[in-house]
Design a protein around this motif. Structure first.
Motif, short mmCIF file in Angstrom:
data_model
loop_
_atom_site.label_atom_id
_atom_site.label_comp_id
_atom_site.label_asym_id
_atom_site.label_seq_id
_atom_site.Cartn_x
_atom_site.Cartn_y
_atom_site.Cartn_z
N GLY A 17 0.82 -1.20 0.00
CA GLY A 17 0.00 0.00 0.00
C GLY A 17 0.85 1.24 0.00
N GLY A 18 0.21 2.38 -0.13
CA GLY A 18 0.85 3.67 0.03
C GLY A 18 2.12 3.89 -0.75
N PRO A 19 2.12 3.78 -2.08
CA PRO A 19 3.30 4.21 -2.83
C PRO A 19 3.65 5.69 -2.58
CG PRO A 19 2.00 2.77 -4.20
CD PRO A 19 1.19 3.01 -2.96
N TYR A 20 2.63 6.52 -2.35
CA TYR A 20 2.83 7.89 -1.87
C TYR A 20 3.73 8.75 -2.77
CZ TYR A 20 1.11 6.24 2.75
OH TYR A 20 0.39 5.71 3.79
N SER A 21 3.65 8.56 -4.08
CA SER A 21 4.48 9.33 -5.02
C SER A 21 5.96 9.04 -4.87
CB SER A 21 4.23 10.84 -4.89
OG SER A 21 2.88 11.16 -5.02
N ASN A 22 6.30 7.92 -4.23
CA ASN A 22 7.68 7.52 -4.02
C ASN A 22 8.08 6.57 -5.15
OD1 ASN A 22 10.12 6.38 -3.12
ND2 ASN A 22 9.54 6.55 -0.95
N LEU A 23 8.61 7.13 -6.21
CA LEU A 23 8.92 6.34 -7.40
C LEU A 23 9.97 5.26 -7.12
CD1 LEU A 23 8.59 5.86 -10.46
CD2 LEU A 23 10.37 7.59 -10.81
N CYS A 24 11.01 5.61 -6.37
CA CYS A 24 12.07 4.63 -6.11
C CYS A 24 11.54 3.43 -5.33
CB CYS A 24 13.21 5.28 -5.35
SG CYS A 24 14.16 6.48 -6.31
N GLN A 55 7.14 12.48 -6.85
CA GLN A 55 7.00 11.98 -8.21
C GLN A 55 5.65 11.28 -8.40
OE1 GLN A 55 11.08 10.34 -7.65
NE2 GLN A 55 11.36 10.94 -9.79
N ALA A 56 4.60 12.07 -8.32
CA ALA A 56 3.23 11.54 -8.38
C ALA A 56 2.92 10.92 -9.73
CB ALA A 56 2.24 12.64 -8.04
N ALA A 57 3.09 11.69 -10.80
CA ALA A 57 2.74 11.20 -12.13
C ALA A 57 3.59 10.00 -12.52
CB ALA A 57 2.90 12.32 -13.16
N GLU A 58 4.87 10.04 -12.18
CA GLU A 58 5.76 8.93 -12.53
C GLU A 58 5.38 7.65 -11.77
OE1 GLU A 58 8.28 12.78 -12.67
OE2 GLU A 58 6.59 11.95 -11.49
N ALA A 198 2.88 0.42 4.19
CA ALA A 198 3.05 1.35 3.06
C ALA A 198 4.49 1.26 2.56
CB ALA A 198 2.73 2.77 3.49
N ILE A 199 4.66 1.31 1.26
CA ILE A 199 6.02 1.27 0.71
C ILE A 199 6.63 2.66 0.57
CG2 ILE A 199 5.64 -0.91 -0.50
CD1 ILE A 199 5.45 0.79 -3.12
N GLY A 200 5.80 3.71 0.64
CA GLY A 200 6.29 5.05 0.36
C GLY A 200 6.80 5.83 1.54
N MET A 201 6.57 5.34 2.75
CA MET A 201 6.97 6.06 3.96
C MET A 201 7.19 5.02 5.06
SD MET A 201 7.55 9.29 4.88
CE MET A 201 6.82 10.04 3.41
N VAL A 221 3.24 -12.73 5.83
CA VAL A 221 4.44 -12.26 6.50
C VAL A 221 4.76 -10.86 5.98
CG1 VAL A 221 6.90 -12.63 6.88
CG2 VAL A 221 5.34 -14.59 6.79
N VAL A 222 5.03 -9.93 6.88
CA VAL A 222 5.42 -8.57 6.52
C VAL A 222 6.93 -8.53 6.30
CG1 VAL A 222 5.56 -6.17 7.30
CG2 VAL A 222 3.48 -7.50 7.70
N HIS A 223 7.36 -7.87 5.23
CA HIS A 223 8.77 -7.79 4.87
C HIS A 223 9.22 -6.34 4.78
CE1 HIS A 223 9.32 -12.08 3.70
NE2 HIS A 223 8.01 -11.99 3.47
N GLU A 224 10.50 -6.11 5.05
CA GLU A 224 11.08 -4.78 4.87
C GLU A 224 11.39 -4.55 3.39
OE1 GLU A 224 14.52 -4.29 7.27
OE2 GLU A 224 13.36 -3.98 9.11
N LEU A 225 11.27 -3.30 2.98
CA LEU A 225 11.64 -2.90 1.63
C LEU A 225 12.73 -1.84 1.72
CD1 LEU A 225 11.03 -3.08 -1.46
CD2 LEU A 225 9.54 -1.07 -1.12
N ARG A 226 13.88 -2.17 1.18
CA ARG A 226 14.96 -1.19 1.07
C ARG A 226 14.97 -0.62 -0.34
NH1 ARG A 226 20.01 -4.00 4.43
NH2 ARG A 226 18.85 -4.23 6.40
N TYR A 227 15.19 0.67 -0.43
CA TYR A 227 15.18 1.34 -1.74
C TYR A 227 16.05 2.58 -1.60
CZ TYR A 227 12.15 4.86 0.34
OH TYR A 227 11.66 5.86 1.14
N ASP A 228 16.21 3.33 -2.66
CA ASP A 228 17.05 4.53 -2.64
C ASP A 228 16.28 5.69 -2.02
OD1 ASP A 228 18.87 6.54 -3.02
OD2 ASP A 228 19.27 6.07 -5.14
N HIS A 229 16.21 5.68 -0.68
CA HIS A 229 15.44 6.74 -0.01
C HIS A 229 16.12 8.10 -0.11
CE1 HIS A 229 18.16 4.98 3.00
NE2 HIS A 229 18.17 6.16 3.60
N LEU A 230 17.44 8.12 -0.31
CA LEU A 230 18.13 9.40 -0.48
C LEU A 230 17.72 10.07 -1.78
CD1 LEU A 230 21.69 8.46 0.81
CD2 LEU A 230 19.89 9.69 2.03
N ALA A 231 17.56 9.28 -2.85
CA ALA A 231 17.12 9.85 -4.13
C ALA A 231 15.70 10.38 -4.02
CB ALA A 231 17.20 8.79 -5.23
N THR A 232 14.85 9.67 -3.27
CA THR A 232 13.48 10.16 -3.07
C THR A 232 13.49 11.45 -2.27
OG1 THR A 232 12.59 7.92 -3.16
CG2 THR A 232 11.23 9.59 -2.10
#
Length: 272
Positions: A17-24, A55-58, A198-201, A221-232
């Motif tokens: 849930g919650g991509p929240y305009s977080n493209l990465c 990055q809402a549209a993306e 949520a994946i976006g926050m 099972v709930v899993h952690e998601l690592r992504y380029d949060h600095l780029a976001t």
């Protein structure tokens, strides 16, 4: 209320849930699903594709290209109807209300008519069968799309939602939700209520990693998601979205803790 039945899904199901305009983060969860061999029809989003990040549209384009099932969140409902706020029901003048104005205005300016029409056609509830379980997916709740249900919410609030969902969809064994941004599982009578996170926050736990869930034969099972949060974060700052959520991507704490029950706020998490 529009209900969409996906029939029987075979194999693991990725719930987010919650991509929240977080493209990465969106690209990262899609990549995780592909690495696990999960087809798009078994990747289900609980809504709020657009929100805090830049990055809402993306982000919408990425999800539409994937073609996964999506439940309408309050942000999709509001944008589809050209409304001027996110529809969370925050009391006017509160910290949550003031913070939401900047990111919603940014998203409103970014989302075009074609994406709004697509959002307007999204279902309010998705149902599917997985092995011996019948599952339903909603955003916040079925009685109220923007209902905040937390791991510490009164049992009666879950019972009200479960009763209403089953009045619409028949017997349901597992209900998957989003909206609150805090992942949890809670057994209410014979029904398991799951928030996939949520994946976006991050979930206000002092770390930048976000969350998604996997459903398989054994359960969820709930899993952690690592992504380029600095780029976001950098994209947010470049867009002028510096009201506090940019910092939350780094330190893992929301600037809008007023929406949280006291037990889930920073002081309680840090001391616990």
């Amino acid at each position: 209320m529009e209900l969409r039945d996906l029939g029987r899904l075979n194999g693991p199901v990725l719930l987010f849930g919650g991509p929240y305009s977080n493209l990465c983060a969106t690209q990262a969860v899609i990549a995780r699903g592909r690495a696990l061999g999960i087809a798009p029809e078994r990747m289900i989003c609980t809504g709020d594709l657009v929100a805090y990040c830049a990055q809402a549209a993306e982000t919408v384009a990425e999800i539409r290209a994937l073609g996964c099932p999506v439940v309408a969140g309050n942000c999709e409902k509001q944008l589809a109807q050209y409304q001027m706020n996110c529809g969370c029901g925050f009391e006017a003048g509160t910290e949550c209300d003031l913070l939401s104005r900047a990111w919603y205005a940014h998203a409103d300016a970014a989302i075009g008519a074609a994406d709004r029409r697509w959002m307007g056609a999204l279902p309010d509830m998705i149902v599917f069968r997985h092995h011996d379980r019948r599952c339903a997916v909603v955003h916040g709740g079925a009685t109220d799309i923007s209902r905040f249900l937390w791991p510490v919410s009164p049992e009666a609030e879950f019972e009200e939602e479960i009763s209403f969902i089953q009045s619409l969809a028949g017997r349901i064994d597992v209900i998957i939700s989003g909206h609150s941004g805090v992942p949890f599982q809670r057994r209410i009578g014979e029904t398991l209520w799951v928030n996939a996170g949520a994946i976006g926050m991050p979930p206000n736990d002092g770390r930048p990693e976000t969350r998604f869930a996997l459903l398989d034969r054994a359960g969820i099972v709930v899993h952690e998601l690592r992504y380029d949060h600095l780029a976001t974060r950098d994209a947010m700052r470049a867009a002028g979205l510096t009201q506090g959520y940019d910092g939350a991507l780094i330190d893992g704490y929301w600037p809008s803790e007023g929406v949280l029950p006291p037990a889930l706020r920073r002081a309680a998490v840090a001391s616990g």
